[in-house]
Write a protein that holds these residues in place. Structure first.
Motif, PDB file in Angstrom:
ATOM      1  N   GLN A   1       4.558  36.692 -38.774  1.00  9.87           N
ATOM      2  CA  GLN A   1       4.401  37.729 -37.754  1.00  9.87           C
ATOM      3  C   GLN A   1       3.768  38.972 -38.395  1.00  9.87           C
ATOM      4  OE1 GLN A   1       5.285  37.557 -34.040  1.00  9.87           O
ATOM      5  NE2 GLN A   1       4.604  35.629 -34.953  1.00  9.87           N
TER       6      GLN A   1
ATOM      7  N   ASN B   1       6.676  42.654 -36.109  1.00  6.77           N
ATOM      8  CA  ASN B   1       8.066  42.510 -35.680  1.00  6.77           C
ATOM      9  C   ASN B   1       8.531  43.644 -34.784  1.00  6.77           C
ATOM     10  OD1 ASN B   1       8.512  40.074 -37.029  1.00  6.77           O
ATOM     11  ND2 ASN B   1       8.944  41.122 -38.963  1.00  6.77           N
TER      12      ASN B   1
ATOM     13  N   SER C   1       7.177  42.696 -30.974  1.00  5.94           N
ATOM     14  CA  SER C   1       7.816  41.607 -30.245  1.00  5.94           C
ATOM     15  C   SER C   1       8.538  40.712 -31.242  1.00  5.94           C
ATOM     16  CB  SER C   1       6.766  40.784 -29.480  1.00  5.94           C
ATOM     17  OG  SER C   1       7.348  39.616 -28.940  1.00  5.94           O
ATOM     18  N   ASP C   2       9.528  39.982 -30.768  1.00 10.59           N
ATOM     19  CA  ASP C   2      10.237  39.069 -31.652  1.00 10.59           C
ATOM     20  C   ASP C   2       9.370  37.881 -32.049  1.00 10.59           C
ATOM     21  OD1 ASP C   2      12.503  40.598 -31.726  1.00 10.59           O
ATOM     22  OD2 ASP C   2      13.465  39.549 -30.062  1.00 10.59           O
ATOM     23  N   PHE C   3       8.406  37.519 -31.166  1.00  9.78           N
ATOM     24  CA  PHE C   3       7.514  36.412 -31.546  1.00  9.78           C
ATOM     25  C   PHE C   3       6.206  36.491 -30.776  1.00  9.78           C
ATOM     26  CE2 PHE C   3       5.780  32.126 -31.690  1.00  9.78           C
ATOM     27  CZ  PHE C   3       5.838  31.897 -33.061  1.00  9.78           C
TER      28      PHE C   3
ATOM     29  N   ASP D   1       2.357  37.271 -26.331  1.00  8.71           N
ATOM     30  CA  ASP D   1       3.779  37.513 -26.550  1.00  8.71           C
ATOM     31  C   ASP D   1       4.572  36.426 -25.820  1.00  8.71           C
ATOM     32  OD1 ASP D   1       6.402  38.409 -26.597  1.00  8.71           O
ATOM     33  OD2 ASP D   1       5.890  40.501 -26.208  1.00  8.71           O
TER      34      ASP D   1
ATOM     35  N   VAL E   1       7.850  36.060 -25.980  1.00  8.71           N
ATOM     36  CA  VAL E   1       9.181  36.509 -25.566  1.00  8.71           C
ATOM     37  C   VAL E   1       9.176  36.846 -24.084  1.00  8.71           C
ATOM     38  CG1 VAL E   1      10.966  38.261 -25.876  1.00  8.71           C
ATOM     39  CG2 VAL E   1       9.775  37.322 -27.870  1.00  8.71           C
TER      40      VAL E   1
END
Length: 268
Positions: A94, A112, A115-117, A133, A135
């Protein structure tokens, strides 16, 4: 009417065949297994291999520069259209990285906080970021100067959330494109508004030449689709088993697991 269709099909076949004969193989270059590729506006090509290294080659296949990262991660996307600012994206870390034209002085940045992923990230023409994104299942644009998202387009009405595989993302001519291997190539304007879908499935990578989007089709031919009127052309050099194809006005490159082949256009 039947005779007219037969004549048209023969004409198209002849046209594809004549185009195929206008390229000649001039070089075969050994490489490590490629994981991401790109071509800049000057016609130089860039290959990221399975060791996390990036190599820049001139039009004729001569090695010009290389980058070996201290970061242990796979490069999932290269955007090198602007040869002065090479963009790398690492999905597993990431992270994104900027390199200069010599493939030196790397600048690394974490995603990070955004977004988380993120499935993919790429550089926009105004030097900001486009992100996929996962998430909140959307296409987003992030402004690096003000550190804010300025665009967010949800995928809820476009993609099946239970059956999708997004493979590539790129901005070109004020349009944004991403490919879903199951349903096609989606096209947005530079404000994130959905415009249309190009019905090309099983596309892992695509690129652009003038007004055409191109990729290796399921039939092993190189397919060119005009991004405005959607007219199609096909180019057959030989049975293609390449993972990637790159094209410029004068050259064409077929990139396999162990080599890439340099073809030069002959005549007009």
């Amino acid at each position: 009417m039947k005779t007219s269709w037969v004549y048209l099909l023969l004409l198209l076949f002849t046209s594809v065949k004549s185009v195929a004969q206008s390229y000649s193989l001039i070089s075969t270059v050994p490489i490590n297994k490629p994981e991401a590729v790109s071509i800049d506006k000057r016609g130089n090509i860039y290959i990221a291999d399975n060791y996390g290294e990036v190599k820049k080659y001139l039009k004729d296949g001569e090695l010009d520069a290389s980058f070996s990262s201290q970061t242990q991660g796979q490069i999932d996307l290269i955007e090198a259209w602007n040869p002065l600012k090479i963009f790398l994206f690492y999905e597993d870390l990431q992270q994104y990285t900027f390199l200069d034209r010599f493939l030196t002085t790397p600048q690394n940045f974490s995603l990070n906080e955004l977004s988380d992923f993120n499935r993919l990230a790429t550089l926009s023409y105004d030097n900001n970021l486009w992100l996929i994104d996962l998430v909140d299942f959307s296409l987003k644009k992030y402004n690096l100067n003000i550190r804010q998202f300025t665009i967010a387009t949800p995928f809820d009405l476009l993609l099946n959330p239970d059956d999708y595989e997004i493979t590539f993302l790129r901005e070109y001519q004020n349009l944004v494109f991403f490919s879903d291997i199951h349903s096609g190539i989606y096209v947005f304007d530079n404000l994130g508004n959905y415009l249309k879908k190009i019905g090309a499935t099983n596309v892992n990578y695509f690129n652009f030449l003038d007004d055409d989007l191109y990729f290796i089709g399921a039939n092993g031919m190189i397919k060119f689709i005009n991004i405005y009127n959607l007219t199609e052309k096909e180019l057959e050099l030989k049975p293609i088993s390449a993972r990637y194809v790159l094209a410029s006005a004068t050259h064409l490159y077929l990139i396999n697991d162990k080599t890439f082949e340099v073809y030069e256009k002959q005549g007009k």
